[in-house]
Scaffold this motif. Structure first.
Motif, PDB file in Angstrom:
ATOM      1  N   GLU A   1      75.702  20.748 -14.434  1.00  0.00           N
ATOM      2  CA  GLU A   1      75.219  22.093 -14.132  1.00  0.00           C
ATOM      3  C   GLU A   1      76.335  23.008 -13.643  1.00  0.00           C
ATOM      4  OE1 GLU A   1      72.202  23.854 -10.856  1.00  0.00           O
ATOM      5  OE2 GLU A   1      71.298  22.483 -12.305  1.00  0.00           O
ATOM      6  N   PHE A   2      77.355  22.434 -12.971  1.00  0.00           N
ATOM      7  CA  PHE A   2      78.438  23.242 -12.427  1.00  0.00           C
ATOM      8  C   PHE A   2      79.468  23.657 -13.468  1.00  0.00           C
ATOM      9  CE2 PHE A   2      77.561  20.622  -8.411  1.00  0.00           C
ATOM     10  CZ  PHE A   2      76.641  21.562  -7.935  1.00  0.00           C
ATOM     11  N   ASP A   3      79.361  23.157 -14.698  1.00  0.00           N
ATOM     12  CA  ASP A   3      80.290  23.586 -15.745  1.00  0.00           C
ATOM     13  C   ASP A   3      80.083  25.070 -16.030  1.00  0.00           C
ATOM     14  OD1 ASP A   3      81.206  20.976 -16.032  1.00  0.00           O
ATOM     15  OD2 ASP A   3      79.828  20.513 -17.686  1.00  0.00           O
ATOM     16  N   VAL A   4      81.140  25.844 -15.948  1.00  0.00           N
ATOM     17  CA  VAL A   4      81.035  27.277 -16.229  1.00  0.00           C
ATOM     18  C   VAL A   4      80.642  27.503 -17.683  1.00  0.00           C
ATOM     19  CG1 VAL A   4      82.320  29.445 -16.355  1.00  0.00           C
ATOM     20  CG2 VAL A   4      82.605  27.929 -14.375  1.00  0.00           C
ATOM     21  N   ASN A   5      81.206  26.702 -18.589  1.00  0.00           N
ATOM     22  CA  ASN A   5      80.866  26.771 -20.009  1.00  0.00           C
ATOM     23  C   ASN A   5      80.551  25.348 -20.470  1.00  0.00           C
ATOM     24  OD1 ASN A   5      80.927  26.801 -22.874  1.00  0.00           O
ATOM     25  ND2 ASN A   5      82.249  28.611 -22.875  1.00  0.00           N
ATOM     26  N   GLN A   6      79.265  24.997 -20.508  1.00  0.00           N
ATOM     27  CA  GLN A   6      78.885  23.609 -20.756  1.00  0.00           C
ATOM     28  C   GLN A   6      79.276  23.136 -22.147  1.00  0.00           C
ATOM     29  OE1 GLN A   6      74.879  22.624 -19.585  1.00  0.00           O
ATOM     30  NE2 GLN A   6      75.072  23.626 -17.592  1.00  0.00           N
ATOM     31  N   GLN A   7      79.112  23.957 -23.152  1.00  0.00           N
ATOM     32  CA  GLN A   7      79.465  23.542 -24.507  1.00  0.00           C
ATOM     33  C   GLN A   7      80.961  23.330 -24.661  1.00  0.00           C
ATOM     34  OE1 GLN A   7      77.266  22.505 -26.811  1.00  0.00           O
ATOM     35  NE2 GLN A   7      75.866  22.834 -25.079  1.00  0.00           N
ATOM     36  N   GLN A   8      81.747  24.176 -24.031  1.00  0.00           N
ATOM     37  CA  GLN A   8      83.194  23.997 -24.085  1.00  0.00           C
ATOM     38  C   GLN A   8      83.610  22.747 -23.314  1.00  0.00           C
ATOM     39  OE1 GLN A   8      85.754  26.912 -22.043  1.00  0.00           O
ATOM     40  NE2 GLN A   8      87.008  27.005 -23.897  1.00  0.00           N
ATOM     41  N   ALA A   9      82.955  22.473 -22.182  1.00  0.00           N
ATOM     42  CA  ALA A   9      83.257  21.271 -21.406  1.00  0.00           C
ATOM     43  C   ALA A   9      82.959  20.012 -22.209  1.00  0.00           C
ATOM     44  CB  ALA A   9      82.463  21.275 -20.101  1.00  0.00           C
ATOM     45  N   ILE A  10      81.857  20.017 -22.952  1.00  0.00           N
ATOM     46  CA  ILE A  10      81.502  18.870 -23.797  1.00  0.00           C
ATOM     47  C   ILE A  10      82.546  18.662 -24.890  1.00  0.00           C
ATOM     48  CG2 ILE A  10      79.840  18.051 -25.525  1.00  0.00           C
ATOM     49  CD1 ILE A  10      77.651  19.439 -23.784  1.00  0.00           C
ATOM     50  N   ALA A  11      82.932  19.738 -25.566  1.00  0.00           N
ATOM     51  CA  ALA A  11      83.927  19.636 -26.632  1.00  0.00           C
ATOM     52  C   ALA A  11      85.266  19.129 -26.089  1.00  0.00           C
ATOM     53  CB  ALA A  11      84.107  20.993 -27.304  1.00  0.00           C
TER      54      ALA A  11
END
Length: 313
Positions: free
Chosen positions: A253-263
């Motif tokens: 939840e704390f990821d500012v950009n979750q999709q970018q963090a996943i990639a």
């Protein structure tokens, strides 16, 4: 008769009190000629609803297979890393100090326990500007804990976390994170000892920046190279080793950009497993050192074994 008297006498004496203090939180590791000291700052209990991308029952199954009790939140370590290159003493992340309560804030004490002094640190490299990595740059009096050190952070994180307009526009619950970042870096910035970089930069001999954005806009990892030996200090790529190695598509939840963090996580897992890099993770079980292995289903974390300092491996 004598035996009975002896047993009777023993029963009158209580057992010594249990000892509640753990050993000092540091662990040494050799990366070629570089000496790496993992430093334990403490822990936070992260609630499982913070993990996004799998059903709650799936997450519980993954935690249970690792014998993790999540009833009160998952105990999650906060680690920092002190690297002696032979020329400079470099600290990656600084812990939370007093920003997140009494279960954290041990980095400075563990630097001393490990045989160094905060005053000896030449550079503090920040993976990002979240308080659990940043607040420890100040001592308990609010003064620089590392008085001769230069503070390094990605320009994207500086532009985001230290910007008043961005802070004021953020949700109210998130605004304290901006304020804590501003307060922590202020004395370094005033003294002209806050410097920025971009992905791919070499900051000093044997230390280069690997851009790993997503968790924050400028989240960065650091590759320490000594001959053929390479150690990547990767910050917040993983928060739950029991879940995210097997399922790197799970975000936080704390990821500012979750999709970018996943990639970023998927790409870094592949690169780390193929290269054989040693990894140091801020939220992996202390000391947070090990390797990433490719498995038929996702990846797996392989921690280092306790052992002596050996530069021949």
């Amino acid at each position: 008769m004598a035996l009975g008297l002896a047993l009777s006498t023993l029963s009158l004496h209580a057992a010594p009190p249990a000892q509640k203090i753990q050993v000092p939180g540091y662990y040494r590791h050799a990366n070629g000629s570089f000496e790496v000291t993992a430093l334990y700052d403490g822990y936070v209990d992260l609630g499982t609803p913070l993990l996004k991308g799998l059903r709650a029952d799936q997450i519980q199954t993954l935690l249970a297979r690792m014998f993790i009790d999540s009833s009160k939140g998952v105990q999650t370590a906060v680690n920092a890393y002190l690297v002696n290159t032979g020329e400079q003493l470099v600290l990656v992340d600084a812990g939370a100090a007093s920003c997140f309560g009494p279960s954290l804030g041990q980095v400075q004490d563990n630097i001393r326990a490990a045989g160094y002094q905060p005053e000896q640190v030449d550079a503090v490299l920040l993976t990002h500007l979240h308080p659990d990595h940043l607040c420890g740059v100040l001592d308990k009096n609010g003064q620089p804990a590392f008085p001769k050190a230069t503070l390094w952070a990605a320009q994207q994180d500086i532009d985001f976390w230290l910007d008043e307009t961005t802070a004021n526009a953020a949700p109210k619950d998130n605004q304290p994170f901006f304020r804590m970042a501003m307060d922590a870096v202020r004395p370094y910035k005033t003294a002209g000892r806050l410097r920025s970089f971009k992905a791919g930069d070499t900051l000093m001999p044997g230390v280069s920046v690997v851009g790993t954005p997503g968790h924050t806009p400028g989240h960065s990892s650091y590759l320490f190279s000594s001959g053929a030996h390479k150690l990547l200090v990767w910050g917040d790529i993983v928060h739950s080793h029991a879940v995210q190695f097997q399922h790197p598509e799970v975000s936080l939840e704390f990821d500012v950009n979750q999709q970018q963090a996943i990639a970023t996580r998927k790409a870094l897992f592949q690169r780390a497993s193929e290269s054989g890099w040693t990894i140091a993770g801020a939220h992996l079980p202390f000391p947070g050192l090990g390797h990433v292995r490719k498995d038929p289903q996702g990846y797996a974390w392989v921690p280092v074994e306790f052992g002596p300092i050996r530069s021949d491996r």
